[in-house]
Design an enzyme around this catalytic site. Structure first.
Site, mmCIF file in Angstrom:
data_model
loop_
_atom_site.group_PDB
_atom_site.id
_atom_site.type_symbol
_atom_site.label_atom_id
_atom_site.label_comp_id
_atom_site.label_asym_id
_atom_site.label_seq_id
_atom_site.Cartn_x
_atom_site.Cartn_y
_atom_site.Cartn_z
ATOM 1 N N ARG A 1 0.840 -1.370 0.055
ATOM 2 C CA ARG A 1 -0.012 0.064 -0.042
ATOM 3 C C ARG A 1 0.813 1.288 -0.051
ATOM 4 O O ARG A 1 2.117 1.351 0.544
ATOM 5 C CB ARG A 1 -0.835 0.270 1.186
ATOM 6 C CG ARG A 1 -2.085 -0.922 1.214
ATOM 7 C CD ARG A 1 -2.978 -0.829 2.373
ATOM 8 N NE ARG A 1 -2.485 -1.152 3.665
ATOM 9 C CZ ARG A 1 -1.752 -0.213 4.518
ATOM 10 N NH1 ARG A 1 -1.779 0.912 4.301
ATOM 11 N NH2 ARG A 1 -1.419 -0.741 5.740
ATOM 12 N N HIS B 1 -10.914 -2.006 11.465
ATOM 13 C CA HIS B 1 -9.695 -3.069 10.951
ATOM 14 C C HIS B 1 -9.436 -3.940 11.996
ATOM 15 O O HIS B 1 -8.512 -3.945 12.715
ATOM 16 C CB HIS B 1 -8.607 -2.100 10.826
ATOM 17 C CG HIS B 1 -7.228 -2.564 10.119
ATOM 18 N ND1 HIS B 1 -6.002 -2.218 10.260
ATOM 19 C CD2 HIS B 1 -7.428 -3.857 9.172
ATOM 20 C CE1 HIS B 1 -5.185 -3.034 9.250
ATOM 21 N NE2 HIS B 1 -6.191 -3.926 8.706
ATOM 22 N N LYS C 1 -9.787 -2.026 1.440
ATOM 23 C CA LYS C 1 -9.136 -0.847 2.281
ATOM 24 C C LYS C 1 -10.017 0.382 1.926
ATOM 25 O O LYS C 1 -10.451 1.108 2.775
ATOM 26 C CB LYS C 1 -7.854 -0.594 1.986
ATOM 27 C CG LYS C 1 -6.962 -1.823 2.536
ATOM 28 C CD LYS C 1 -7.177 -2.086 3.967
ATOM 29 C CE LYS C 1 -6.365 -3.457 4.435
ATOM 30 N NZ LYS C 1 -6.763 -3.839 5.526
ATOM 31 N N CYS D 1 0.487 -7.537 11.704
ATOM 32 C CA CYS D 1 0.652 -7.659 12.985
ATOM 33 C C CYS D 1 -0.065 -9.117 13.633
ATOM 34 O O CYS D 1 -0.218 -9.381 14.763
ATOM 35 C CB CYS D 1 0.383 -6.618 13.960
ATOM 36 S SG CYS D 1 1.508 -5.066 13.667
ATOM 37 N N TYR E 1 -1.283 -3.539 -6.794
ATOM 38 C CA TYR E 1 -1.072 -4.254 -5.539
ATOM 39 C C TYR E 1 -2.390 -4.353 -4.927
ATOM 40 O O TYR E 1 -3.183 -3.187 -4.643
ATOM 41 C CB TYR E 1 -0.101 -3.550 -4.715
ATOM 42 C CG TYR E 1 -0.339 -3.946 -3.312
ATOM 43 C CD1 TYR E 1 0.194 -5.344 -2.994
ATOM 44 C CD2 TYR E 1 -0.968 -3.306 -2.353
ATOM 45 C CE1 TYR E 1 0.123 -5.981 -1.823
ATOM 46 C CE2 TYR E 1 -0.999 -3.863 -0.828
ATOM 47 C CZ TYR E 1 -0.401 -5.048 -0.662
ATOM 48 O OH TYR E 1 -0.574 -5.777 0.721
ATOM 49 N N ASP F 1 -9.857 -9.362 8.874
ATOM 50 C CA ASP F 1 -9.062 -8.166 8.568
ATOM 51 C C ASP F 1 -10.092 -7.076 9.001
ATOM 52 O O ASP F 1 -9.805 -5.961 9.226
ATOM 53 C CB ASP F 1 -8.752 -8.043 7.108
ATOM 54 C CG ASP F 1 -7.849 -6.839 6.876
ATOM 55 O OD1 ASP F 1 -6.944 -6.567 7.801
ATOM 56 O OD2 ASP F 1 -8.108 -6.308 5.657
ATOM 57 N N ARG G 1 1.717 -12.193 -0.740
ATOM 58 C CA ARG G 1 0.534 -12.336 -0.164
ATOM 59 C C ARG G 1 -0.277 -13.642 -0.740
ATOM 60 O O ARG G 1 0.133 -14.179 -1.782
ATOM 61 C CB ARG G 1 -0.371 -11.078 -0.692
ATOM 62 C CG ARG G 1 -0.020 -9.830 0.159
ATOM 63 C CD ARG G 1 -0.713 -9.773 1.322
ATOM 64 N NE ARG G 1 -0.031 -8.632 2.207
ATOM 65 C CZ ARG G 1 -0.981 -7.677 3.107
ATOM 66 N NH1 ARG G 1 -2.114 -8.346 3.289
ATOM 67 N NH2 ARG G 1 -0.272 -6.916 3.518
ATOM 68 N N SER H 1 -1.477 -3.475 10.233
ATOM 69 C CA SER H 1 -1.257 -4.549 9.164
ATOM 70 C C SER H 1 0.032 -5.188 9.489
ATOM 71 O O SER H 1 0.808 -4.712 10.083
ATOM 72 C CB SER H 1 -0.924 -3.876 7.958
ATOM 73 O OG SER H 1 -2.141 -3.006 7.505
HETATM 74 C C1 OXD Z 1 -3.476 -4.409 5.315
HETATM 75 C C2 OXD Z 1 -4.158 -5.643 4.321
HETATM 76 O O1 OXD Z 1 -2.376 -3.853 4.617
HETATM 77 O O2 OXD Z 1 -4.892 -6.326 5.161
HETATM 78 O O3 OXD Z 1 -3.762 -3.989 6.145
HETATM 79 O O4 OXD Z 1 -3.621 -5.911 3.604
HETATM 80 MN MN MN Z 2 -5.579 -5.084 7.073
#
Ligand code: OXD
Ligand code: MN
Length: 602
Positions: free
Chosen positions: A85, A244, A224, A268, A215, A293, A386, A266
């Site tokens: 991102r 989130h 998002k 984590c 991406y 998420d 990913r 993100s």
């Molecule tokens: C982020 C995702 O970047 O979930 O938070 O991809």
């Molecule tokens: Mn996320």
């Protein structure tokens, strides 16, 4: 990245035009501007998906993997300059800068539309314009939203089919009302140039324009952009929360079930926590996943109920293993799109941390397409590589994931990646204090966004990159929601990442986090013990079930404890952060800050 040429599908594919005139007019307008070779109306069917995969393989947009090892799964390599991102190029375009607030990049809507139209002019020449109808949320939920995404990327179509409920279902839900609420999303790869990369949100118009990237987080506009940035704006206007957060269910051996929502920044560990498998000691306990998420939550009968608006997982691959997250490994063993992982000589996928015993391939092709061996300096898989996988692949999926009314939330957890100061777990005294815990959380940055990794930054509610309006109003919205809750969830803060003096992690994490979750559930059931501290309720070592855990008593005392000197710095950091927001923080949270400082003096 090579741009794919226009495709002309066989009849019966790519012609699912909705009847709603507003959608037709909008597509017409974008097509006139971008001048595509043809328009492909996606219906989300298996036939269409197979056709698009076939075309993507021909164009080398996807590589086929060893179908015995990872059935119906494919690898995509993105442009090396386009792997995460881009917060610096993400804009909230509200009529005034104040509405976007101090934490968002703002740009004036009229000028931004003009600039983006300039960039989109003729951008799809020689390409196909895909129209993707989708819904976010279970089909029968009052919170569910309809979106349409226009894109010139097949990769986006293939991912959106996994991540959302796509096709006919959205067209039906929208119906023919020209005034119905739906999100307009326009995406074009342009020429994947970071200098022409902009992710722009127009909350008042329920519209998104994203250009110059391929991406996921920048281009799967459902995620998002709609579910969080536009979602949070709509949520405030309509009285709900777009967060989130992962959502998980915890069931005791006696069959008593609670649901918990947790906000971590993100990369984590949201996916790992959402798919946690309790250690053997917790025989009979079950953890199930509602979402990994995003949570949309509404107040009903004084309680908070959550749905997961998504239909799939777009998760970080490196570090995922049968040791760290067996349910994720099973989920991504088939029907999965991989982005930027390594390819082994036998056509399998590989990444750092896949084999915790250190046994990896002797040779692979890395995420950039170069030869790789264990002696290579570069990583084989990009740190933000990913997987995109349907949530139904998850063996631990919760049985109520499709429940339109959502699942009742007993506890909310905030958590960051902090090497020091913040203990393993603590509980807020009440809702307003819990909002303060969320508003002041900080975490080390990760590879999910471009920029420095490992820098501690304040990331309120893990929403810093995703709150689509003024963060002060967002804090106030959280406080206001609390006033409508007669049976509010308890609020906690966790930190799995605290380190000891020698720099080692103090807590084993992953499945062992069940021990913390169990204490949280005990607190919800009013059976768990706790000690009052200046920062909130803390478990003493015997309040946590640590049986059969190989951990030093000293580590336990250290990770559960608070260091007063560190907390003086922490409180100063909270104040500095609030000050940096330029007077938008609600009085109630400023008072929380004062009260926290005062409690240390008692
Ligand atoms: C982020 C995702 O970047 O979930 O938070 O991809
Ligand atoms: Mn996320």
């Amino acid at each position: 990245m090579k741009m794919s040429p226009a495709i002309f599908p066989p009849s019966g594919i790519g012609d699912a035009r909705p009847a709603n005139q507003a959608v037709l007019d909008w597509v017409d307008e974008i097509a006139k501007l971008t001048e595509p070779e043809n328009i492909f109306w996606c219906d989300g069917s298996d036939r269409e998906n197979e056709f698009l995969i076939g075309e993507s393989l021909k164009e080398n947009l996807l590589s086929k993997l060893n179908q015995k090892k990872v059935p119906r799964s494919y690898l995509h390599r993105s442009d090396p300059n386009d792997v995460a991102r881009v917060e610096q190029f993400t804009f909230v375009c509200t009529p005034t800068k104040e509405e976007a607030g101090p934490t968002n990049n703002w740009s004036e809507p009229g000028e931004t539309y003009t600039k983006l139209r300039g960039l989109l002019k003729g951008a799809m020449r020689g390409r196909t314009l895909f129209v993707i109808p989708y819904i976010m949320g279970p089909p029968d939920s009052p919170l569910t939203k309809v979106g349409f995404e226009i894109t010139d990327s097949k990769y986006v179509v293939l991912n959106m089919r996994i991540m959302t409920r796509m096709g006919e279902i959205a067209v039906k839900r929208l119906g023919n009302d020209p005034n119905a609420e739906w999100n307009r999303g326009v995406h074009s790869l342009l020429d994947i140039n970071p200098e022409r990369r902009f992710i722009c949100h127009f909350p008042q118009d329920n519209a998104i324009i994203s250009v110059g990237s391929g991406y996921g987080g920048n281009v799967l506009l459902s995620k998002k952009c709609l579910a969080l940035r536009i979602g949070s704006y709509l949520a405030r206007k309509q009285g709900w929360l777009a967060e989130h957060m992962l959502i998980l269910g915890v069931e005791s051996p006696e069959g008593k079930k609670h649901y918990v929502a947790a906000a971590f920044p993100s990369a984590c560990g949201k996916t790992n926590f959402a798919m946690l498998i309790p250690p053997d000691h917790f025989k009979g306990w079950k953890v199930t996943t509602v979402g990994d998420d995003i949570a949309w939550m509404q107040v009903r009968d004084g309680r908070l109920y959550a749905i997961n608006p998504e239909n799939g997982y777009f998760g970080v691959v490196p570090g995922t293993s049968y040791k760290s997250n067996p349910n994720a490994m099973r989920s991504i063993a088939h029907d999965t799109l991989y982005t930027n992982v390594a390819l082994t000589d036998d056509g399998d996928v590989w990444w750092e941390g896949k084999d915790p015993d250190g046994s990896g391939p002797a040779h692979a092709i890395d995420w950039r397409g170069n030869d790789w061996t264990p002696n290579s300096k570069e990583k084989a898989a990009h740190p933000n590589s990913r997987f995109t996988t349907p949530m139904r692949n998850n063996p631990a999926i919760d049985s109520d994931v499709e429940k339109g009314g959502g699942v009742p939330i007993s506890a909310i957890i905030f958590g960051g990646r902090r090497g020091d100061t913040v203990p393993l777990v603590h509980e807020a005294f009440d809702w307003a204090h819990g909002v303060y815990l969320g508003a002041t959380m900080a975490s080390e940055t990760t590879a999910a966004a471009t920029g420095a990794v490992g820098k501690v930054r304040h990331d309120p509610m893990a929403m810093l990159p995703f709150c689509g309006y003024n963060i002060g109003d967002y804090f106030q919205h959280w406080l206001d929601i609390g006033k409508r809750l007669t049976n509010p969830p308890l609020i906690f803060n966790v930190n799995w990442f605290r380190k000891g003096v020698t720099g080692q992690f103090l807590w084993p994490g992953f499945g062992e986090n069940m021990r913390v979750l169990k204490w949280i559930i005990d607190r919800c059931e009013q059976t768990g013990g706790a000690l009052k501290s200046p920062i909130g309720w803390l478990p003493s070592p015997h309040d946590l079930d640590l049986a059969e855990l190989d951990i030093d008593h000293k580590c336990v005392a250290e990770i559960l404890g608070i260091d007063h000197e560190e907390w003086q710095k922490e409180i100063a950091g909270h104040k500095e952060f609030f000050d940096s927001l330029g007077g938008v923080v609600p009085e109630e949270l400023l008072e929380q800050s004062e009260q926290l400082a005062a409690r240390f003096k008692e």
